[in-house]
Enzyme design. Structure first.
Site, PDB file in Angstrom:
ATOM      1  N   GLU A  58       0.857  -1.173  -0.067  1.00 46.93           N
ATOM      2  CA  GLU A  58       0.088  -0.017   0.159  1.00 46.93           C
ATOM      3  C   GLU A  58       0.861   1.215   0.141  1.00 46.93           C
ATOM      4  O   GLU A  58       0.491   2.353  -0.790  1.00 46.93           O
ATOM      5  CB  GLU A  58      -1.069   0.067   1.167  1.00 46.93           C
ATOM      6  CG  GLU A  58      -2.190  -0.985   1.082  1.00 46.93           C
ATOM      7  CD  GLU A  58      -1.744  -2.408   1.361  1.00 46.93           C
ATOM      8  OE1 GLU A  58      -0.439  -2.604   2.221  1.00 46.93           O
ATOM      9  OE2 GLU A  58      -2.278  -3.344   1.279  1.00 46.93           O
ATOM     10  N   HIS A 128     -11.009  -4.059  10.150  1.00 47.20           N
ATOM     11  CA  HIS A 128     -11.961  -3.913   9.041  1.00 47.20           C
ATOM     12  C   HIS A 128     -13.256  -2.780   8.834  1.00 47.20           C
ATOM     13  O   HIS A 128     -13.881  -2.886   8.116  1.00 47.20           O
ATOM     14  CB  HIS A 128     -12.240  -5.147   8.324  1.00 47.20           C
ATOM     15  CG  HIS A 128     -11.123  -6.033   7.874  1.00 47.20           C
ATOM     16  ND1 HIS A 128     -10.166  -6.226   8.425  1.00 47.20           N
ATOM     17  CD2 HIS A 128     -11.020  -6.504   6.745  1.00 47.20           C
ATOM     18  CE1 HIS A 128      -9.346  -6.983   7.649  1.00 47.20           C
ATOM     19  NE2 HIS A 128      -9.593  -7.123   6.443  1.00 47.20           N
TER      20      HIS A 128
END
Lengths: 324, 330
Positions: A58, A128
């Site tokens: 990322e 999440h």
């Protein structure tokens, strides 16, 4: 008339953005296969030079997007889960956002981040389920949270066309929302709020998926209290003029916001209203708790999120018993 | 003020001139830090000049670089105007960045300088992105990412090596190993080696004498030629040394983490002396005199430049001209 889903609206915005400007490209994890939905079919349509599947790196691919933007491209990064934004805060906040000022205006960084599935997704637990839009608004990164399919289309298109970095949060709870579309889809300017329902007793500012909850509560209370529902759509820059105009009509404010209480966007809205706008009752907010981490079990997850019952109760208390 | 012929660093003489310009610039800046004209201090590049000059000598004007917090040498060697760079260090309106970036963020996009950078390792993925964009556009550009030995322990650098290698991008990773990450010796911080890390990603990696301008230039030329031909990234580890502290703050703090003997040993390998020795005394003196005059003019230019108007402190915060709301004091 056709039914447009929220995810399909994002998909159409990306397709239109890629088609209208050859500088635009999309990158991210699992986007070739369209795992999250918004990039479905784009690889077949535009090819691997415009739709770039990245390794699970990322920081590198976000920094790479900054470099590509400095070299004249307009990258759109799709992040599969909101928590990945914590990994790339350096690249987005410390690099992309700061380049314009630090270079004395030599360059902007026209980079868009799309975060489909932000917030709770039922059972995805602690790492999440965050909804970190307030962090980006605080840092000064343009921050967008569309609530409806047509706004999702229009705001994402404007984000891609914008010369600055923009993060677009698509709440998990609205990805399945469908809307009758009778008009041509059009861009929605960043920084413009939308009044979904007019009212005279109280303004409910609702962010993202909570707009739908606010509208449901407003409908329930219709015979009793006249609720105006205002969706800021963009959290930074915020449409303060629209809020002031609404409070001129109602004089009372409740904010419902799916981020943490302390330093959340709800706090900012209350503070600004208290400092600068007409209020005839103390403003109130409904948020996640301070420092919330969403627990796994569904009942626990729900217990920490702002919901309709709290909103109903809060609206009544602000209107009928402002000083409690 | 600047001479294009010299900027291209095409001759040993012009490379000496640039070494001398960077050295003199840094000495001038050190003086301005001491006198308080430059606030915040600087990270002096003195001792490491051979890396910037050797690498940039192998580049073309359209090539790009990302730099570090110790970036003055890279920025000058890539062709920036010394007067405007000095004005930037002094926080003046005629600075490269209108006084908004300062020493650690000096940038000149028109020269392919994508910015010095205050975060260790942060330039590496930016270089990868610029290289990717150039290749997609069919442009014949190479991008150099300068970084120090400290960046060898940043995850984002390793991620960037992977992307560059997987996509065979025209990126040259230049590690300036000056032996210390701030005060931490590389010998106690870097497991394995820098070149070994690059090799693990299938990137050709060589170690170069970073005190020798010509050795750095030759190694860079090979890597750049290969990258232009589609051969993908390369990694140079330049073994060099900074004669000054990590930051000018060290002078006041009197930190002791290097021995005087070690510093003296490296001073005997001064890249400026090595390059100067290749010139006749007359030529060298003539260049020194010209550089001194150029630096005097740069200083005059920088100090004559206005301080920015505080009312414009938020100018350029957004590329679209968005004006943020005022804070408590504005």
């Amino acid at each position: 008339m056709s039914k447009l889903s929220y995810t399909k609206a994002l998909n159409r915005a990306l397709g239109d953005a890629l088609a209208e400007d050859p500088a635009v490209f999309v990158l991210g994890e699992d986007i070739g296969a369209g795992l999250a939905g918004p990039t479905l079919g784009l690889l077949e349509r535009f090819g691997p030079g415009r739709v770039v599947d990245t390794p699970l790196s990322e920081q590198a691919f976000t920094g790479m997007a900054v470099g590509a933007a400095l070299a004249g491209r307009r990258p759109v990064i799709e992040f599969q889960i909101p928590a990945l934004l914590f990994l790339v805060f350096e690249q987005l906040v410390n690099q992309a956002h700061k380049f314009s000022l630090m270079t004395g205006g030599q360059t902007g960084v026209p980079l868009t981040c799309l975060v489909p599935g932000s917030g709770s997704r039922d059972g995805w637990a602690g790492q999440h389920s965050d909804h970190p839009y307030s962090l980006f608004a605080h840092a000064g990164v343009k921050t967008v949270v569309p609530a409806t399919p047509t706004d999702a289309y229009g705001l994402l298109l404007s984000a891609v066309r914008d010369p600055d970095p923009v993060v677009v949060f698509a709440p998990a709870a609205v990805l399945g929302v469908r809307e009758n579309v009778t008009w041509e889809l059009a861009p929605v300017p960043l920084g413009s709020a939308r009044v979904h329902r007019a009212g005279t007793d109280v303004t409910v500012v609702a962010v993202g998926h909570l707009v739908h909850d606010a509208l449901a509560v407003a409908e329930e209370l219709a015979g009793e209290i006249s609720v105006e529902v205002l969706d800021p759509r963009t959290l930074h820059p915020f449409d303060w003029a629209a809020l002031a105009a609404s409070l001129e009509r109602t004089g009372r404010l409740v904010v419902i916001d799916d981020s943490n209480r302390s330093c959340g966007i709800g706090a900012e809205i209350l503070a600004t209203a208290a400092e600068e706008m007409r209020l005839i009752a103390p403003p109130r907010r409904i948020t996640r708790p301070d420092g919330a981490v969403l627990p796994f079990a569904r009942d626990l997850d729900r217990a920490l999120q702002p919901g309709r019952e709290q909103l109903r109760h809060t609206v009544r208390s602000v209107v009928k018993n402002p000083w409690r | 003020m600047t001479d294009r012929q010299f900027l291209h660093l095409a001759s040993t003489e012009s490379r000496y001139r640039m070494l001398r310009l960077i050295r003199g610039f840094e000495q001038l800046a050190l003086g301005l830090v001491k006198s308080g004209v430059i606030t915040g201090g600087i990270h002096p590049y003195i001792g490491q000049e051979a890396v910037a000059v050797g690498v940039c000598a192998a580049l073309r004007p359209q090539d790009r670089i990302t730099s570090t917090h110790r970036g003055h040498g890279h920025v000058l060697a890539k062709g920036a105007d010394p007067g405007r760079l000095l004005a930037e260090l002094c926080g003046r309106v005629d600075g490269l960045n209108q006084g908004r970036g300062g020493s650690m963020h000096a940038a000149d996009l028109s020269l392919g300088i994508l910015g010095a950078n205050g975060i260790v390792g942060a330039g590496a993925p930016i270089a990868v992105g610029a290289a990717w964009a150039a290749r997609q556009a069919g442009e014949d550009r190479v991008v150099v990412s300068f970084f120090g030995d400290g960046a060898l322990n940043q995850g984002v650098l390793l991620e960037s090596l992977n992307l560059a290698a997987m996509w065979q991008l025209p990126v040259l990773f230049v590690c300036e190993n000056n032996g210390y990450a701030t005060t931490l010796p590389a010998a106690t911080a870097v497991a394995g080696s820098g070149t070994g890390r690059a090799a693990a990603f299938g990137i050709p990696a060589v170690e170069v004498d970073g005190m020798d301008t010509e050795a750095v230039r030759e190694a860079t030329e090979l890597a750049v030629r290969r990258a232009r031909e589609g051969g993908g990234p390369a990694f140079l580890e330049c073994r060099t040394y900074r004669f000054e502290g990590h930051h000018t703050m060290e002078r006041r703090m009197k930190l002791r983490y290097r021995s005087a003997e070690e510093i003296e040993h490296w001073r005997t390998r001064d890249p400026l002396e090595r390059a100067g020795a290749a010139l006749t005394d007359g030529r060298r003196t003539a260049i020194d005199t010209a550089v001194d005059a150029e630096l005097a003019e740069a200083e005059r230019f920088a100090l004559a430049s206005d301080h920015p108007d505080p009312a414009g402190a938020c100018d350029h915060l957004y590329a679209d001209g968005l004006r943020p709301r005022a804070g408590a004091v504005a």
